[in-house]
Design an enzyme around this catalytic site. Structure first.
Site, PDB file in Angstrom:
ATOM      1  CE1 TYR A 133      -3.703   2.476   0.216  1.00 20.47           C
ATOM      2  CE2 TYR A 133      -2.740   3.340   2.087  1.00 20.47           C
ATOM      3  CZ  TYR A 133      -3.715   3.443   1.034  1.00 20.47           C
ATOM      4  OH  TYR A 133      -4.589   4.494   0.828  1.00 20.47           O
ATOM      5  CG  ASP A 189       5.629   3.893   1.230  1.00 21.64           C
ATOM      6  OD1 ASP A 189       5.571   4.588   2.300  1.00 21.64           O
ATOM      7  OD2 ASP A 189       4.641   3.588   0.749  1.00 21.64           O
ATOM      8  CE  LYS A 200      -0.302   5.637   7.867  1.00 28.87           C
ATOM      9  NZ  LYS A 200      -0.169   4.717   6.809  1.00 28.87           N
TER      10      LYS A 200
HETATM   11  C1  LIG Z   1      -0.535   5.307   5.520  1.00 27.50           C
HETATM   12  C2  LIG Z   1       0.547   4.897   4.447  1.00 27.50           C
HETATM   13  C3  LIG Z   1       0.391   5.434   3.193  1.00 27.50           C
HETATM   14  C4  LIG Z   1      -0.517   6.475   2.856  1.00 27.50           C
HETATM   15  O1  LIG Z   1      -0.410   7.572   3.698  1.00 27.50           O
HETATM   16  P1  LIG Z   1      -1.616   8.769   3.736  1.00 27.50           P
HETATM   17  O2  LIG Z   1      -1.087   9.809   4.723  1.00 27.50           O
HETATM   18  O3  LIG Z   1      -2.718   7.978   4.441  1.00 27.50           O
HETATM   19  O4  LIG Z   1      -1.893   9.401   2.638  1.00 27.50           O
HETATM   20  C5  LIG Z   1       1.390   5.329   2.179  1.00 27.50           C
HETATM   21  N1  LIG Z   1       2.423   4.335   2.230  1.00 27.50           N
HETATM   22  C6  LIG Z   1       2.402   3.439   3.367  1.00 27.50           C
HETATM   23  C7  LIG Z   1       3.172   2.369   3.591  1.00 27.50           C
HETATM   24  C8  LIG Z   1       1.435   3.815   4.303  1.00 27.50           C
HETATM   25  O5  LIG Z   1       1.273   2.973   5.533  1.00 27.50           O
END
Ligand SMILES: *Cc1c(COP(=O)(O)O)cnc(C)c1O
Length: 446
Positions: free
Chosen positions: A143, A235, A264
């Protein structure tokens, strides 16, 4: 425990918000989502005044639970009192960037944005610009936010959009491969290497059942990127400043990505994202380079203050020791409970992340398993059965989790992840008592 007020609000919400929520996963809880009224340390109180031990923790951003440390609150309040946003740079952004570049090994320069999604969008654009290539490799079941280049499923030969609204002509530039499969990665590079702009990968697949990397997998990806001149994009939106402490997952796994995306925790509970990496790449963003990147709210003072002060607090206190210790106790306690009550299930997670994956594995004894969460140990009798990739989560007992287990935990005053895909997070505000209570609830309801 009643949920009258929550039901009433949800009823209203369904008329004015699609699905009653502003982000899809919030509607996952059965039979309906609870509405939060306020937080209190490691606990959350719902609209009816019911109190729960909260392991959702905002889906990852809350390293401190719902009460920010005093210096963090003070810094945020000061910024808010001094005006919300300027359209001019502030010293705070510089200070936050200095902090991150000092602590995260591969990050020499950083651009702050407003969400993890925005960060991965910009990282993909950057990789394409730097390499003058179009294709990006992503992990099946990974994701990277709600963005066009990564909401793609299928495999490298047959990629297709995983949602309506994305043209197939976009999806064809994305090559999904299975996480933890070094041979598949080599194959995709052999076939498409000269067209691959970058590989986008989470260090630990933490949005889909939590898959830990097998030994050597990340090294293989790094070597392939190096060999073919593609960018390795980590990521770390979820793992950043959670796994591996202030050095992030890249220091834990000793990998040197070209580009890293954050979100985050880096904003301490406020909307944030960031793209960090080697100067030669990050400097390609406008205005120093030609890759357009901009945002009215980027580097927002409240988010910068919360993020920076939160990380400074972690640098000076036993924050990571505390959350990682409670994480280990949870995983060890859960391993014992699972061995006894549900031997087909698998305890996963690392550092301050934990989960019981409702795997359907035949049940070889759990005795020799990694007691601190699955580490993909090839010697383990259950090696073949533990979750290897995000797509494995879909084959788990998702209904049993969502319809039976989670509601029972909720009624017992413990909120665990909203479905079988998301992780549970430990915060600095959680206590040993929260851990014991949670283990008791798992013992009761698993
Ligand atoms: C939460 C998340 C995202 C997206 O971040 P948002 O602030 O919700 O747009 C992208 N990559 C990873 C690994 C995530 O956990």
């Amino acid at each position: 425990m009643t949920h009258e007020r929550t039901r009433e609000i949800y009823d209203r919400a369904l008329s004015v918000l699609p699905g009653g929520v502003n982000s899809a996963v919030r509607a996952a809880p059965q039979p309906y989502p609870l509405f939060a009224r306020k937080g209190d340390g490691g606990h959350v109180v719902d609209a009816d005044g019911n109190r729960y031990v909260d392991w959702i923790q905002g889906l990852g951003p809350l390293l401190y639970g719902h009460d920010l440390p005093e210096p963090v609150t003070a810094a945020v309040q000061k910024r808010v009192a001094e005006g919300p946003v300027f359209g001019m740079p502030t010293e705070l952004e510089v200070e936050h960037a200095e902090f991150v570049t000092r602590h995260v090994p591969s990050v020499e320069m950083i651009r702050f944005v407003n969400s993890g999604t925005e960060a991965t969008v910009s990282a993909v654009r950057l990789a394409r610009a730097v390499t003058e290539r179009n294709k990006v490799v992503v992990m099946q079941g990974g994701y990277h936010g709600a963005q066009e280049s990564t909401l793609v499923e299928g495999d490298a030969d047959h990629p297709k959009p995983s949602t309506h609204g994305i043209p197939q002509s976009f999806a064809k530039h994305t090559l999904p491969v299975p996480f933890n499969d070094a041979e598949a990665a080599k194959d995709v590079f052999e076939e498409h290497g000269d067209d691959i702009a970058g590989v986008l990968v989470e260090p630990v697949q933490a949005n889909s059942g939590i898959a830990y990397p097998v030994d050597g997998y990340h090294e293989t990806l790094a070597d392939l990127c190096e060999e073919y001149g593609s960018l390795l994009v980590w990521d770390e939106v979820i793992t950043g400043f959670r796994v591996g402490g202030l050095g992030c997952a890249q220091s834990k796994f000793d990998i040197d990505p070209d580009v890293t995306t954050f979100g985050k925790i880096i904003g301490g509970g406020f909307p944030v994202g960031a793209i960090g990496g080697k100067t030669e790449y990050v400097e390609q963003f406008t205005p120093s380079g030609d890759v357009f990147q901009a945002g009215t709210f980027s580097g927002h003072p409240a988010a910068m203050a919360a993020g920076l002060e939160g990380l400074k607090y972690a640098a000076e206190h036993d924050v990571y020791d505390h959350v990682n210790d409670l994480g280990r106790r949870l995983r060890e306690g859960l391993s014992e409970i699972v061995a006894e009550r549900a031997p087909e299930y698998t305890v996963v997670g690392t550092d301050s992340i934990f989960k019981v994956a409702f795997t359907r594995a035949d049940a070889p004894p759990q005795d020799d398993c990694c007691a601190n969460g699955c580490r993909q140990d090839p010697e383990c009798a259950r090696f073949g059965a533990c979750p290897k990739r995000g797509t494995d989560a879909a084959r788990m007992e998702t209904d049993r989790y969502a319809r039976l287990f989670r509601p029972a935990m909720r009624d017992d005053g413990v909120l665990v992840s909203q479905n079988q895909y998301e992780a549970n997070f430990v915060s600095y505000a959680h206590t040993e008592e929260d851990v014991e209570r949670t283990l008791d609830a798992y013992r009761e309801h698993l």
